[in-house]
Design an enzyme around this catalytic site. Structure first.
Site, mmCIF file in Angstrom:
data_model
loop_
_atom_site.group_PDB
_atom_site.id
_atom_site.type_symbol
_atom_site.label_atom_id
_atom_site.label_comp_id
_atom_site.label_asym_id
_atom_site.label_seq_id
_atom_site.Cartn_x
_atom_site.Cartn_y
_atom_site.Cartn_z
ATOM 1 N N HIS A 1 0.749 -11.908 2.311
ATOM 2 C CA HIS A 1 -0.295 -10.937 1.751
ATOM 3 C C HIS A 1 -0.938 -11.839 0.711
ATOM 4 C CE1 HIS A 1 -1.617 -6.609 0.323
ATOM 5 N NE2 HIS A 1 -2.752 -7.603 0.278
ATOM 6 N N TYR B 1 0.938 -1.161 -0.173
ATOM 7 C CA TYR B 1 0.095 -0.142 -0.129
ATOM 8 C C TYR B 1 0.818 1.072 0.013
ATOM 9 C CZ TYR B 1 -3.679 -3.130 1.719
ATOM 10 O OH TYR B 1 -4.584 -4.030 1.895
#
Length: 269
Positions: A100, A42
């Protein structure tokens, strides 16, 4: 405070950057959120860390999750990347570190990155470890590799248009709590007539109904919002009790509409 379970709702920060995420995190914490979710990819961990440190809420009361990107799954890369995440978040550890995505095409063996993640936990970089976007078979494999080390969550996409039932049920059967990302289907829940109808009878919004539905399934939702009004509404969804008929109506909206489906994703259940 040592957390032995995920807080019931989290503040998602996907796609939020700079001052937007700084303010959103600070606002969410001031309103009562205690769970903040970020990820290396991010590119906002430093700003999330700013929001946390300037919130005035003691660090020990805040549950921070970050996620290791798939190009950092080799043993030394993983540990180094988590050390960087912790520094950027301006803390000495995270509460939860997740993989992730499973390594695309198993380029890095699961045994290598999960044992490295467990080593990071033993070194004190993270209190808990977990998974994100893992299939049923991959959860079985992870459980086998980690043995007695608890898998704190599998974070997967969950909203009324993608119930992700097989994965949620299998995780819960294995004793792995589920975190649901994109619980509002990037705003699509606001346009659905059935959700609007149910919302009306609860004097609520369709977003609150979608969150309440996640909660009714034992899924921890992590909606993303920058507006204090919406953040407050999302928190208030914790108080909504849906009837079994309402839950059935929302269950029927499932159309396997997957929003996060990159080309490196595993073969979904």
């Amino acid at each position: 405070m040592a957390f032995d379970a995920l807080p019931p709702i989290g503040m998602g920060t996907f796609r939020l950057k700079g001052d937007d995420v700084r303010e959103a995190v600070r606002s969410a914490l001031s309103l009562g959120y205690r769970h903040v979710d970020t990820a290396q990819i991010y590119e906002n961990e430093a700003a999330v860390g700013d929001g946390i440190t300037t919130s005035g809420i003691p660090r020990r009361e805040i549950f921070i999750t970050t996620k290791v990107w798939f190009d950092r799954l080799r043993r030394s890369d993983l540990i180094n990347s988590l050390q960087t995440s912790v520094q950027q978040l301006k803390t000495d550890h995270v509460d939860l570190a997740l993989i992730h995505w499973p390594s695309p095409g198993d380029e890095v063996p699961m045994e290598e990155y999960l044992t490295a993640l467990r080593d990071a936990q033993r070194e004190g970089l993270t209190d808990h470890i977990g998974l994100s976007n893992f299939t049923c078979a991959q959860m079985d494999q992870a459980k086998q590799i980690l043995g007695d080390t608890p898998i704190f969550t599998n974070q997967v996409e969950v909203h009324p248009f993608l119930a992700n039932r097989k994965v949620v049920d299998h995780a819960q059967k294995l004793g792995i709590p589920v975190t649901g990302y994109m619980p509002l289907a990037v705003g699509k829940v606001m346009e659905d007539d059935i959700l609007r109808e149910i919302a009306k009878s609860h004097h609520a919004t369709p977003a609150q109904i979608a969150i309440a539905w996640c909660l009714s399934r034992g899924v921890v939702p992590i909606p993303s919002s920058t507006r204090p009004k919406h953040q407050t509404q999302n928190l208030d969804a914790l108080k909504i009790e849906l009837t079994s008929d309402e839950i059935r109506s929302i269950d029927a909206l499932d159309r396997n509409e997957r929003i996060a489906n990159p080309d490196f994703a595993p073969e979904w259940d």
